[in-house]
Motif scaffolding. Structure first.
Motif, mmCIF file in Angstrom:
data_model
loop_
_atom_site.group_PDB
_atom_site.id
_atom_site.type_symbol
_atom_site.label_atom_id
_atom_site.label_comp_id
_atom_site.label_asym_id
_atom_site.label_seq_id
_atom_site.Cartn_x
_atom_site.Cartn_y
_atom_site.Cartn_z
ATOM 1 N N ILE A 48 60.521 -84.707 11.533
ATOM 2 C CA ILE A 48 61.055 -83.467 12.502
ATOM 3 C C ILE A 48 60.862 -82.193 11.583
ATOM 4 C CG2 ILE A 48 62.745 -82.682 14.006
ATOM 5 C CD1 ILE A 48 63.700 -85.219 14.349
ATOM 6 N N GLY A 49 60.321 -81.105 12.240
ATOM 7 C CA GLY A 49 60.209 -79.980 11.333
ATOM 8 C C GLY A 49 59.384 -79.849 10.355
ATOM 9 N N GLU A 50 59.855 -79.444 9.219
ATOM 10 C CA GLU A 50 58.837 -79.334 7.991
ATOM 11 C C GLU A 50 58.119 -80.624 7.610
ATOM 12 O OE1 GLU A 50 58.166 -76.652 6.523
ATOM 13 O OE2 GLU A 50 59.537 -75.151 7.024
ATOM 14 N N ALA A 51 58.857 -81.820 7.741
ATOM 15 C CA ALA A 51 58.428 -82.975 7.477
ATOM 16 C C ALA A 51 57.298 -83.463 8.234
ATOM 17 C CB ALA A 51 59.455 -84.269 7.489
ATOM 18 N N ALA A 52 57.371 -83.118 9.546
ATOM 19 C CA ALA A 52 56.244 -83.265 10.534
ATOM 20 C C ALA A 52 55.036 -82.435 10.371
ATOM 21 C CB ALA A 52 56.944 -83.079 12.274
ATOM 22 N N LYS A 53 55.412 -81.272 9.853
ATOM 23 C CA LYS A 53 54.276 -80.335 9.850
ATOM 24 C C LYS A 53 53.364 -80.840 8.424
ATOM 25 C CE LYS A 53 51.976 -76.155 10.240
ATOM 26 N NZ LYS A 53 51.213 -76.054 11.511
ATOM 27 N N ASN A 54 54.198 -81.306 7.250
ATOM 28 C CA ASN A 54 53.375 -81.755 6.070
ATOM 29 C C ASN A 54 52.495 -83.135 6.449
ATOM 30 O OD1 ASN A 54 54.845 -80.046 4.784
ATOM 31 N ND2 ASN A 54 56.336 -81.336 4.134
ATOM 32 N N GLN A 55 53.052 -83.826 7.457
ATOM 33 C CA GLN A 55 51.894 -84.747 7.802
ATOM 34 C C GLN A 55 51.237 -84.717 9.056
ATOM 35 O OE1 GLN A 55 53.179 -87.609 10.499
ATOM 36 N NE2 GLN A 55 54.092 -85.592 11.015
ATOM 37 N N GLU A 56 51.083 -83.541 9.678
ATOM 38 C CA GLU A 56 50.563 -83.458 11.055
ATOM 39 C C GLU A 56 49.005 -83.731 11.008
ATOM 40 O OE1 GLU A 56 50.156 -79.835 14.360
ATOM 41 O OE2 GLU A 56 50.274 -79.488 12.267
ATOM 42 N N ILE A 57 48.342 -83.401 10.097
ATOM 43 C CA ILE A 57 46.758 -83.522 9.883
ATOM 44 C C ILE A 57 46.765 -85.184 9.776
ATOM 45 C CG2 ILE A 57 44.759 -83.076 8.759
ATOM 46 C CD1 ILE A 57 45.671 -80.761 10.238
ATOM 47 N N SER A 58 47.439 -85.700 9.055
ATOM 48 C CA SER A 58 47.130 -87.145 8.644
ATOM 49 C C SER A 58 47.851 -88.253 10.112
ATOM 50 C CB SER A 58 47.756 -87.639 7.445
ATOM 51 O OG SER A 58 49.121 -87.117 7.167
ATOM 52 N N ASN A 59 48.559 -87.440 10.708
ATOM 53 C CA ASN A 59 49.287 -88.110 11.613
ATOM 54 C C ASN A 59 49.349 -87.576 13.108
ATOM 55 O OD1 ASN A 59 50.996 -90.533 12.472
ATOM 56 N ND2 ASN A 59 52.881 -89.279 12.099
ATOM 57 N N LEU A 60 47.961 -87.070 13.470
ATOM 58 C CA LEU A 60 47.738 -86.302 14.676
ATOM 59 C C LEU A 60 48.152 -87.001 15.955
ATOM 60 C CD1 LEU A 60 44.396 -84.444 13.965
ATOM 61 C CD2 LEU A 60 46.837 -83.433 14.303
ATOM 62 N N LYS A 61 47.784 -88.340 16.153
ATOM 63 C CA LYS A 61 48.262 -89.070 17.234
ATOM 64 C C LYS A 61 49.606 -89.401 17.445
ATOM 65 C CE LYS A 61 44.051 -89.770 18.835
ATOM 66 N NZ LYS A 61 43.503 -89.074 20.051
ATOM 67 N N ASN A 62 50.421 -89.022 16.537
ATOM 68 C CA ASN A 62 51.851 -89.509 16.603
ATOM 69 C C ASN A 62 52.759 -88.046 16.377
ATOM 70 O OD1 ASN A 62 51.699 -92.285 16.976
ATOM 71 N ND2 ASN A 62 51.028 -92.495 14.899
ATOM 72 N N THR A 63 52.212 -87.006 16.266
ATOM 73 C CA THR A 63 53.060 -85.797 16.207
ATOM 74 C C THR A 63 52.910 -85.241 17.582
ATOM 75 O OG1 THR A 63 52.187 -85.717 14.015
ATOM 76 C CG2 THR A 63 53.173 -83.598 14.548
ATOM 77 N N VAL A 64 54.065 -84.569 17.997
ATOM 78 C CA VAL A 64 54.022 -83.914 19.515
ATOM 79 C C VAL A 64 54.570 -82.413 19.177
ATOM 80 C CG1 VAL A 64 55.040 -83.825 21.612
ATOM 81 C CG2 VAL A 64 54.971 -86.081 20.381
#
Length: 720
Positions: A48-64
């Protein structure tokens, strides 16, 4: 007790807190003043937040993302369908609400937009608590001014699921106006002409214009207008589409066919946009965008302005609408205050300044103004803080009407009534009167559905009135219902009661006496006038006799569903904490292994025998091999167990080293104490010597001489 304001944005969220006789924006775990509004899901926990941003590109289908754009909406809404250009996770329908389907802890899960907002608010709560070192409960949340009743209810439900008490759900521009006005000491008085300020907020996805009148101690929103599809992300989209065409020709790749490639380019053009706000040209470089192809591009400011010309051409439309609704002209506006990240675009500023023909004002922090206003609002509503009195009069943005079934006993009865008109002051209360012999229902809905965002359902709620019956004479019961549009902008029928008409006598008010004019005949008071009693009349008055039970069906979650969501959230928080603790324990074990490997050949060397060294080295190698093989996904208990194994071997060596260090420390400490005592003794000796040297000399006791024994005048003279 904490006083927190949260500006929940489409791209980033800012948290502000009232303290130290002012308002501070607090930083997150990586010292950023804004936290990405993202929720991601992984095989072990959430990001959530910064942690989600850091893995957004590698985890696109699971990031809202776009949480505030999805809350309280349905999947078939055109606005929600348009969000698919910006949300990478697949959107699904969950019992009429839009949600996302993600892979969480190895299995497919579906979460509603309300749950996703609650997850993000949980993170905001933790961030604020960590900074304040206090539990956080009371908050004021911001929301777009165009939010409908169902969207506002979704935000309130989300805050409850997150364990937060939302004191007020405040419109973005109203929060900004409060933050601007509460610090001004030179506002006009009640009888003077108000100061009129036009607030223009252009953020990542929304453009809002509000005209607000200020007087000393109060503000009143006179009009608001908006463009829901205008903001930074539409500039990014225009640039991304431009480069997609360029890369097709230049590199023979289509980034629109690869979600990760498109998001990488979006991240690149966002940086370009910021560079072009201050420079005339900016480069784009993305390594291995797709198919191992590196791409390069260049964009000039003039080219960007040409790409976004359709947006710039409609930049003054909301301002014109707001002025028209407020019945004001450009010259009536005293200040044009600009906020929002997108207002840094030079061409956009130029268009707005040209429209007004006067300089724009940038006295507020463009990224933090809304959060600061929320914190001020929370401080006003909280009993803990003493804040300068400042009234906030917001306005109704969509007209609301009530409809009901026609009573058989009243054939010519109207069946609908617009109770809250657009522009009415909010919060507001209205009393509705019905004449009924039986229980009845009424529905609340928006009177002009075409004004609502997207294809929002205009229905607000259904309210059933029980306990209604005819009176003893067979006449109608007079039912009174209290309808309230509260501080959140949410409509409820708060209470119902019935009244009875009774005849009472009251004196008839006398008409005012005419003044005597010159030349009039002399007035003569007759005796009967003096003794006459005041004339009375019979009037019918309504007296409250009892309450009427009410039941309501609205877009809010029912208590059971809300409690289930809160339990689910609490469970996920515990899972996240366990994963974080396990990761911490794993890092501790890895650090301990490296530390011992270094020290056993260094500072611990003289305290261990060769056998002990060999035994410890073997144990460290064994556990290190396990850590990078089977121990990669071990439990917290296993890492603790391995740490204990190492300590059982290394413990005696470490203890001998610590004993030696303690012995040396005690020796040094004793030496320092002895030196201090010696120094003290020397100081005492020097003090005594000095006192002796400076003492006055004492007079010695000497023997009396003959001359002193007998004075000359006392000597007897010899006789003649």
């Amino acid at each position: 007790m904490s006083v927190v304001g949260i500006d929940l944005g489409t791209l980033n969220t800012v948290i502000a807190v009232a303290r130290n006789r002012g308002v501070d924006v607090i930083t997150n775990e990586v010292s950023n003043r804004a936290t990405p509004s993202l929720v991601g899901f992984g095989p072990k926990s959430r990001y959530i937040g910064e942690a989600a941003k850091n893995q957004e590109i590698s985890n696109l289908k699971n990031t809202v993302s776009s949480l505030t754009r999805l809350a309280g909406r349905s999947l078939n809404d055109p606005d929600v369908q348009a969000e698919k250009d910006f949300v990478s996770a697949p959107l699904v329908d969950i019992n009429g609400q839009v949600g996302a389907e993600v892979t969480y802890m190895g299995k497919k899960e579906q979460f509603t937009a309300t749950q996703l907002v609650a997850m993000f608010l949980t993170k905001c709560k933790a961030t604020a608590s960590a900074e304040l070192k206090l539990p956080v409960s009371d908050v004021v949340l911001s929301c777009p001014v165009w939010y409908t009743d169902s969207q506002r209810r979704a935000m309130l439900d989300a805050s409850e699921i997150a364990g937060l008490k939302c004191l007020r759900l405040i419109n973005d521009t109203t929060a900004t106006a409060l933050g601007w006005g509460i610090t001004k000491l030179d506002l006009p008085g009640p009888e003077e002409k108000p100061r009129r300020v036009c607030f223009i907020d252009i953020g990542h996805s929304n453009y809002t214009c509000a005209i607000v009148e200020f007087r000393k101690g109060e503000l009143a929103v006179k009009s608001t207008a908006w463009d829901r599809h205008f903001g930074g992300r539409y500039f990014d989209k225009a640039m991304t589409d431009h480069f997609a065409e360029e890369f097709k020709e230049k590199y023979k790749i289509n980034i629109n066919e690869n979600l990760k490639a498109r998001f990488r380019v979006i991240a690149g053009v966002e940086k370009i946009k910021k560079i072009l706000s201050a420079n005339s040209v900016a480069p784009l470089n993305v390594e291995s965008v797709m198919n191992d192809v590196d791409v390069r591009g260049m964009l000039k400011r003039e080219e960007l302005e040409e790409l976004v010309k359709p947006l710039l051409d409609r930049v003054t439309v909301p301002i014109e609408q707001a002025l028209a609704e407020a019945k004001l002209k450009i010259e009536d506006i005293d200040v044009i205050e600009m906020i929002g990240g997108c207002t840094r675009v030079p061409s956009l500023k130029a268009r707005i300044q040209e429209f007004f023909g006067k300089p724009l004002s940038f006295t507020l922090n463009q990224d933090e103004a809304v959060a600061r206003g929320c914190a001020f609002s929370c401080a006003i509503l909280s009993p803990v803080f003493r804040v300068r009195d400042f009234s906030v009069h917001d306005m109704v943005n969509y007209p609301i009407e009530f409809t009901w079934e026609k009573s058989d006993d009243i054939p010519d009865e109207d069946t609908s009534l617009t109770v809250f008109n657009k522009g009415n002051v909010m919060p507001s209360t209205k009393i509705l009167t019905f004449y009924r012999k039986h229980a009845f229902d009424l529905e609340a809905k928006y009177a002009k559905p075409e004004q609502l965002p997207g294809k929002t359902n205009p229905w607000i709620g259904r309210f059933s009135v029980k306990g209604v019956h005819e009176d003893s004479k067979g006449d109608f019961m007079i039912c009174k219902l209290k309808a309230r549009l509260n501080v959140h902008g949410v409509l409820n029928v708060e209470s119902g009661y019935y009244v009875e008409e009774t005849e009472v006598e009251e004196p008839i008010p006398e008409p005012p006496k005419e003044e005597k004019k010159d030349g009039d005949a002399m007035d003569v008071d007759s005796k009967e006038t003096k003794d006459e009693k005041p004339k009375m009349r019979k009037v019918k008055k309504q007296q409250r006799k009892g309450d009427l039970p009410l039941s309501a069906g609205t877009a809010s979650l029912d208590e059971a569903t809300r409690n289930a969501a809160a339990e689910k959230e609490a469970q996920m928080i515990m899972e996240d904490k366990l994963v974080a603790d396990t990761e911490h324990q794993k890092n501790e074990l890895e650090s301990f292994i490296y530390e011992l490997k270094d020290k056993i050949t260094g500072v611990y060397s003289e305290f261990a025998s060769d056998d002990e060294k060999s035994k410890l080295a073997t144990k460290l190698d064994t556990i290190e091999d396990w850590l990078y093989d089977d121990g990669e996904d071990a439990s917290k208990a296993q890492y603790v167990s391995k740490m204990e194994e190492i300590r059982s071997v290394a413990g005696p060596i470490i203890q001998r080293y610590n004993d030696k260090i303690e012995e040396e420390r005690q020796a040094v400490l004793k030496k320092q104490q002895d030196a201090a005592m010696a120094k003290q003794a020397e100081l005492e000796r020097q003090k005594r010597e000095l006192e002796a040297k400076n003492a006055p000399p004492e007079k010695p006791d000497a023997e009396m001489t003959d001359a002193e024994a007998v004075k000359p005048d006392e000597v007897e003279e010899p006789s003649a």
